[in-house]
Write a protein that holds these residues in place. Sequence first.
Motif, mmCIF file in Angstrom:
data_model
loop_
_atom_site.group_PDB
_atom_site.id
_atom_site.type_symbol
_atom_site.label_atom_id
_atom_site.label_comp_id
_atom_site.label_asym_id
_atom_site.label_seq_id
_atom_site.Cartn_x
_atom_site.Cartn_y
_atom_site.Cartn_z
ATOM 1 N N GLN A 96 0.816 -1.213 0.000
ATOM 2 C CA GLN A 96 0.000 0.000 0.000
ATOM 3 C C GLN A 96 0.854 1.270 0.000
ATOM 4 N N SER A 378 -8.780 -0.868 -5.520
ATOM 5 C CA SER A 378 -9.176 -2.278 -5.599
ATOM 6 C C SER A 378 -9.160 -2.899 -4.206
ATOM 7 N N LYS A 383 -5.884 -8.219 -5.115
ATOM 8 C CA LYS A 383 -4.503 -7.785 -5.370
ATOM 9 C C LYS A 383 -3.545 -8.522 -4.442
ATOM 10 N N LYS A 404 -10.980 -7.556 -9.530
ATOM 11 C CA LYS A 404 -11.187 -6.294 -8.833
ATOM 12 C C LYS A 404 -12.499 -5.659 -9.271
ATOM 13 N N SER A 410 -5.362 -0.749 -8.269
ATOM 14 C CA SER A 410 -4.557 -0.992 -7.072
ATOM 15 C C SER A 410 -3.664 0.207 -6.798
#
Length: 566
Positions: A96, A378, A383, A404, A410
Amino acid sequence: MNSNNTIACPLDCFDACEAVLAEGKIKGNKNHPTTKSKLCVNFANLLKEDFLEDAYINEQKVGLNEALEEFSKKLKELNPLNTLYYKGSGNLGVMQAYPKLFFAQYGSVFTKGSLCEGAGDEGIVQGRGKCVNPPLERLLASDVIIVWGRNYTLTSPHMYSLTKDKIFITVDPVSTPIAKKSELHLQINPKTDYELALLLTRFAYMEHMEDEELFKTSNAKEFLELAKSRTLISYEETTGVALQDITKFFEIIKGKSVSILLGIGVQKYFEGVNITRAIDSFAAFIGLHNKQKGGLWYLGDSAYSYEAKFKVDVEKKVSLPEVDFSKYDLVFIQGANPVVSAPNTKRVIEGLKKSFVVFFGTTYNETCSYADIIIPASNFKSKKDVRLSYGHQYKAISYAVEKKQKNSLSEYEFSLYMSKKFGFKALPKFEETFDYYAKKEFVDESKVEKFNFLEELEVENFYTKKEKNEYYLLFRKRKNNLNSQFKEDNYLYINPDCNFNEGDSVIAKSSFGEASFILKFDEDIKKECIVLFAGNKKANYLTNHQSDEQAFSAMFQEVLIKLDLQ
């Protein structure tokens, strides 16, 4: 252990569950060391979430590309130092972090500090040099577990399941479920945890339980002198803990291997760093560190032994609790809900109204109401990612097990798109980065080479300034929600021994704001305290947005509250 059907829970909690997709159903991974086939309530709730499937500009549905183009155009018009990158903990997967690589190159202002564990982390670091938990096996091998300011059965159900047959001692102003299962509950007065640590140190010395080697080779003697600077009876008066219970405490732990599970409640104050450091110093004083059994666990730095794949150089950072959104022409919010989770809600909302807000996340939340652009991220099932745990050393691995949601991308795809749009240098390759985190084997970095004991301590105690009609504010976790996610509980909880009736509508006031609540009685709460569950939509109208004294950390409980009938 992991195959391409595993799914890591991204939620912000200790256990870091891992699930598997089998025969079309998501179940707890029986081969994961802590999950053991069972999903917790929060993970189950997450699986039921409605994920964003549309982008928005000014509350109107648009195509994803249109939203990205509008965002890019806006950024090109602005001075980067007038933009803010604000990342939350809605998803704790390591992948992330890709967007911060783009915003660092662009030149946005970043935040520093924490809304969660920051002061306590700094307190641990000042004593040990790092905040790294011992391996989970040392907890499992201990005889007695001291749960200090941590709602263990709710925030760590998987870890609790592995240790439920241990002897427990609980330190908490609230009679939590783990307190009721404990051999001893020290129902302490709020913000006196450091005093209890000093009192326990006094008793430990009288019981000849000090770590003799540390006492000879470190500044442990100075810490003991700090503990001896007050009379025993004075500690009893201020902490609310009877000396006979301290005697029982040592009867339980003497000759036993001991673990301390330390929660974040103890450090939600201006002096949170030193409050935490006092507790860890007590743990060191009785020799809990570097043993084969026992130790002290906090929110450990889960990435300590990993290379910093997402490290960035940023020109300017601002304290996270003190962020004034109104100072920025554009605010980019990733996976966060500051309208509910950040301190001083009124100030947060006023700031967002004066800025151009871009929200990037998986679900619609209260902050989205103030967003000019919403870009769907997403969801975690679609992912690849790696979730490192801050509660134990075991990670969880995610693979894409479903498509997704439409009009989403993502974090990597978003960052790649934006970096190309601005002609920035290439991002670290996704597969190589993922493989590094997924395959790297655990290295035990918890050994404390040298412990630096707390020698001086100055705390502004609430009990010296609290008026009779004021209450201590406590935040708790509950079973059916995780902070601002999932099921709401917006009640204010209070001990029945008060001047109100259950169901009364009251105005709660602090020096930072006010809000209305409906009262509910709870005998488990210590008198003169009120409890709000984390995620209460009105709770942060009462809280202090200033930072603690050392760590740029939020101090949500550094307030006294008055209640008036509405």
